[in-house]
Design an enzyme around this catalytic site. Sequence first.
Site, PDB file in Angstrom:
ATOM      1  N   HIS A  71       8.137   1.279  22.666  1.00 65.51           N
ATOM      2  CA  HIS A  71       9.371   1.139  21.879  1.00 65.51           C
ATOM      3  C   HIS A  71       9.514   2.233  20.808  1.00 65.51           C
ATOM      4  O   HIS A  71      10.491   2.979  20.832  1.00 65.51           O
ATOM      5  CB  HIS A  71       9.460  -0.266  21.295  1.00 65.51           C
ATOM      6  N   HIS A  96       8.198   3.211  12.627  1.00 69.19           N
ATOM      7  CA  HIS A  96       9.201   2.338  12.006  1.00 69.19           C
ATOM      8  C   HIS A  96       8.860   0.853  12.002  1.00 69.19           C
ATOM      9  O   HIS A  96       9.312   0.111  11.142  1.00 69.19           O
ATOM     10  CB  HIS A  96      10.598   2.583  12.590  1.00 69.19           C
ATOM     11  N   GLU A 100       6.148  -3.526   9.164  1.00 68.55           N
ATOM     12  CA  GLU A 100       6.689  -4.860   9.385  1.00 68.55           C
ATOM     13  C   GLU A 100       5.770  -5.713  10.260  1.00 68.55           C
ATOM     14  O   GLU A 100       5.616  -6.906  10.047  1.00 68.55           O
ATOM     15  CB  GLU A 100       8.068  -4.725  10.040  1.00 68.55           C
ATOM     16  N   ASP A 101       5.187  -5.090  11.269  1.00 60.18           N
ATOM     17  CA  ASP A 101       4.504  -5.884  12.293  1.00 60.18           C
ATOM     18  C   ASP A 101       2.990  -5.771  12.324  1.00 60.18           C
ATOM     19  O   ASP A 101       2.343  -6.473  13.086  1.00 60.18           O
ATOM     20  CB  ASP A 101       5.018  -5.482  13.685  1.00 60.18           C
ATOM     21  N   ASP A 162      16.892   2.631  16.870  1.00 63.92           N
ATOM     22  CA  ASP A 162      16.102   1.423  17.110  1.00 63.92           C
ATOM     23  C   ASP A 162      16.967   0.388  17.822  1.00 63.92           C
ATOM     24  O   ASP A 162      16.598  -0.198  18.839  1.00 63.92           O
ATOM     25  CB  ASP A 162      15.634   0.899  15.742  1.00 63.92           C
ATOM     26  N   ASP A 282      45.358   5.622  31.172  1.00 61.12           N
ATOM     27  CA  ASP A 282      44.487   6.709  30.722  1.00 61.12           C
ATOM     28  C   ASP A 282      43.014   6.367  30.932  1.00 61.12           C
ATOM     29  O   ASP A 282      42.241   6.306  29.994  1.00 61.12           O
ATOM     30  CB  ASP A 282      44.757   7.056  29.262  1.00 61.12           C
TER      31      ASP A 282
HETATM   32 MN    MN Z   1      12.030  -1.378  16.292  1.00 63.62          MN
END
Ligand code: MN
Length: 760
Positions: A71, A96, A100-101, A162, A282
């Site tokens: 990812h 990134h 957080e993880d 992301d 169009d």
């Molecule tokens: Mn992400």
Amino acid sequence: MKPIETNKPNLNGIDEEAERREILKRYRKLMRIAKPYLKEGDAGLIKRAFKMAAEAHKDMRRKSGEPYIFHPLAVAQICVEEMGLGATSIAAALLHDVVEDTDITLEEIEREFGSKIARIIDGLTKITDVEDSVTSSQAENFKKVILTLAEDVRVILIKIADRLHNMRTLESMAKHKQLKIASETIYIYAPLAHRLGLYSIKSELEDLYLRYTSPSVYNEIVEKIEQTKASRDKFIRDFIRPIRKALKEEGYKFEIKGRMKSVFSIYQKMQKQKIPFEQVYDLFAIRIILDDVPPQQEKAACWKVYSIVTDFYLPNPDRLRDWISTPRANGYESLHTTVMSRTGQWVEVQIRTRRMDDIAERGYAAHWRYKESGVQVKKGGKQSLETGLEMWLNRVRELLEKNGTGAIEFIDDFRSNFFSDEIYVFTPKGDLKVLPQGATALDFAFEIHTDIGKTCIGAKVNNKLVSINYELKNGDQVEILTSAKQKPSIDWLSFVKTSKAKHKIKEALREEKRAFMKLGREMANKKLQQWGVPCNDRTYEQMRAFFNEKTVADLFYDIGSGELPITELKRFKEILETKGARKGQVQQMPVKKENKDGVEQPEPPKKKQPSDSILIGDDYMHVPYTLAKCCNPIPGDEIFGFATANEGIKIHRTTCPNATELLSKHGNRVIKATWASVAEESFLVGLYIKGTDRVGIVNDVSKVISNDLKVNMRSIAIDTSDTLFEGTCTVMVANTEALKQLIEKLKAIPGVEEVKRLDY
Ligand code: MN
């Protein structure tokens, strides 16, 4: 937005060596693509970021089962390949999700990579502890992202990359997560990408949104595009041929191609104009991109090409757009014309240089790259690409500084102020002001100064007198007229567009309200003293009850503003005298205006609880729910449940006009909902019918409906004008299948041209 991942170690016998090779392969590919953009030392930085991220995520997997590091690698690749960002952004993209993880802290990032990257990662790290029912955690997080935009635009760009990768890999998510993520995307991220000029990313996000929220609609359009491809390709070839030849003869280096409209914009057009796919005229545009044009000659070259095109095809003068002399606020430059093909079809032709095309497709980042590489484009007007974007960012910063409101209000403000197109208007001295499209003379007045706004009574626009609610147009020169006697009023809020004007008007109204309340209290006290009644809270409360006011403050406000004439207070005194003995019990008298006309509100009809047609949640439970009025779901529709604050679970269609907002702001309240296989009830559905009028047509329509055993007609209303008729009817049907059959039958009636389901 991070995808949901599991921390489970890989136990299902995946070949770890093969996986390691795949990770390395993807990393090398990233480096290969990035190479042209890298300076000395950049490769080392990216490598260190990759190593840290790969190590930190090593035991994590995505929902799809892939190693998690795929990812961040993909996000980094989008940043460089599709946005043209440099090494700092690539490194930040790789890292990134790390803070957080995983266990890595922001401090470690800062130590290892410096404060710049640490700030970006901080901006990309979700706030986790705002989960409560009042505020929306998504809104809070979005607000945080926008706050960092003021500091570093790269945060937003990486955030969009992301989101793009998460949308591309949405397949493996649970259905209700898909809806939530897709809705957020269409609500915030696609407009943001548009605003930053990332045209191809914006289109892809929109298409993916449609694919996951209305798969049947999406597939139908894709199929039709495919079916009509051969004939369209031939048309384009024939159309291009003479232009290509002439451009070659003039010695131009160029690329010319037919550009298909995106699925989503075709869908939007069908919706907006209420037309079937076949009538979208169009579906594609012809794009001519000139290569190797020196910066000073770009404009002249594009106009020369325009002249060549219109030698072959007649242009429609109303549809000429010169975004080269005045680029759009998001930086878009191009020359657009619509010409008549030899088969009588209108075709849009877009003419631009390679530089303009690059900026049009890749937006903000591409712009900065051209700026850094020293390409200077001379512009006559004040609205060059740079100032357009810079002005926008400055306005965002301004709002951020002033904004103290809640996150949801903030997003609404942000959306209404920063995603609409802008207009450029001028003061009498020629100073430029940027306002959102739809802004009025009053917005302009507040833009100049609060006091000018508050006392504005009208304006002179291009020397003509106009009222304060006059909607300004691009290029208008505006002179504001004021009067010391003027005061803001509540209806002003209905026609101002900028958040600045709105805030200032509300503030002024609150001030005025306070002043009236103070005056009202003084007036009331004076009367009470005259009568010898004590001026205390009990008296006030009795008076409030007597005049049927909601609060004591409302009572004073009405007295102060004259809404409740001071002479009326006499009646309160009389009551006090007759009922004096029964303290604290003052009879209510209907004096407020709501009650004057004596209209009684009819009891709302009791909602019939559809028994067990819908099962709620992952466990398919029988839980009470109501069907949302806004979209009126019937069995067969794609639906979701939404837990409301006061009315329990509401069932909406995923195509509901309100769904996007609900899902993106309150995704945590979304609940899976499934139609039970056997629904016993019928459901009310509105139909729109249009066609050519003839004797007996209404009869035929109602006959078809009433002869259908599976359908029950509730009402029908048909209007005719000249040779056309148009009408609506409501029917009770069991499900979408029955409805589809009914629509087919109605369409088969001679003279009926269109039958559609109405969404309330
Ligand atoms: Mn992400």
